[in-house]
Design a protein around this motif. Structure first.
Motif, short mmCIF file in Angstrom:
data_model
loop_
_atom_site.label_atom_id
_atom_site.label_comp_id
_atom_site.label_asym_id
_atom_site.label_seq_id
_atom_site.Cartn_x
_atom_site.Cartn_y
_atom_site.Cartn_z
N LEU A 81 0.81 -1.21 0.00
CA LEU A 81 0.00 0.00 0.00
C LEU A 81 0.85 1.26 0.00
N PRO A 84 -1.27 3.34 3.64
CA PRO A 84 -1.84 2.40 4.60
C PRO A 84 -2.68 3.07 5.69
N ASP A 87 -6.32 3.30 4.65
CA ASP A 87 -6.95 2.08 4.18
C ASP A 87 -8.01 1.61 5.17
#
Length: 282
Positions: A81, A84, A87
């Protein structure tokens, strides 16, 4: 003893910096095994195998700490990612399997040893640090730190210290992390560490501004509650502006790695290796 444990939690429920270089033997000791780990699954298996005998980081040798650090950095480098911290998989409950943090963030509350967990609310902007002592179906002592979070803007936080106990813990952690050596060859820095080593503010890389919030949160501690057999015994409010920086260095469906520190400087960071926890809300 129980009262002493509660006082320890109120005064110390926060990550403490681990300073010092990684032993010079680190790369040589782990290069071959890491090269053999061709997939993320292999890296996770190696990490779990290495941390299993350490009691979640409470009992580690210098060599074990060095090996685990190298293995964790290898997994961080494979993070799939770019953002992150934004997310959706950040949400929910997580169990700490390993950390270099001192008590009580490592699951130790005075003379008692439990399990450290985190519960994150992405919608409400809050989270809980949870320490549970007892069996999974009979938690008799717990400490719950309630906090809020926001994206970090890259500005370093003020180092407020923590008294003699805090300073002694930093020195002791430094000796362990450095393996008693000065200098040495540390493993390659992660992209997040390179960014946050810069001093203050949203600094630019050429004409491009660094988006610290993509990987990092500023978390503000609010209250901590100590409970015995589910009955709250003590609740304390943290001083205003008691904050930390979380750097999300790895995230997938079931695993999360966080580097947490008091200021945002990489030298302040301790590491938390966590896995998804389904039992917290059972």
């Amino acid at each position: 003893v129980l009262f002493f444990s509660m006082l320890c939690a109120v005064e110390a429920f926060s990550p403490i910096p681990v300073r010092g270089s990684v032993p010079s033997t680190l790369a040589a000791a782990t290069t071959r095994s890491l090269a053999a780990a061709s997939t993320i699954g292999d890296l996770k298996t190696q990490i779990i195998t290495s941390i299993e005998p350490t009691r979640r980081g409470l009992s580690t040798t210098k060599e074990q700490r060095s090996t685990i650090e190298a293995e964790i950095r290898a997994l961080e480098a494979a993070c799939p990612l770019d953002e992150p911290a934004r997310d959706g998989r950040m949400a929910g409950a997580w169990e700490v399997l390993y950390t270099t943090a001192p008590p009580p963030s490592n699951g130790k509350l005075g003379p008692f040893v439990g399990v450290a967990k985190q519960a994150i609310d992405l919608v409400g902007g809050g989270y809980k640090n949870i320490l549970q002592v007892g069996s999974a179906d009979n938690v008799w002592l717990s400490a719950v730190l309630d906090a809020s979070w926001e994206e970090w803007n890259g500005e370093l936080l003020e180092e407020k210290g923590g008294g003699e106990t805090w300073r002694a813990a930093v020195v002791d952690a430094n000796e362990v992390a450095s393996g008693g050596e000065q200098g040495g060859n540390a493993p390659p820095s992660s992209p997040w560490e390179n960014l946050t080593n810069m001093l203050g503010g949203n600094k630019s890389d050429g004409n491009k501004m660094i988006d610290y919030g993509a990987t990092s949160w500023k978390v503000d501690f609010e209250t901590i509650t100590i409970s015995l057999f589910g009955i709250p015994l003590l609740k304390n409010t943290f001083p205003e502006n008691t904050a930390r920086v979380w750097k999300m260095t790895y995230l997938d469906d079931d695993t999360r790695i966080v580097r947490a520190g008091r200021t945002g400087n990489a030298e302040d960071d301790v590491v938390f290796y966590m896995v998804r926890d389904s039992s917290l809300y059972d």
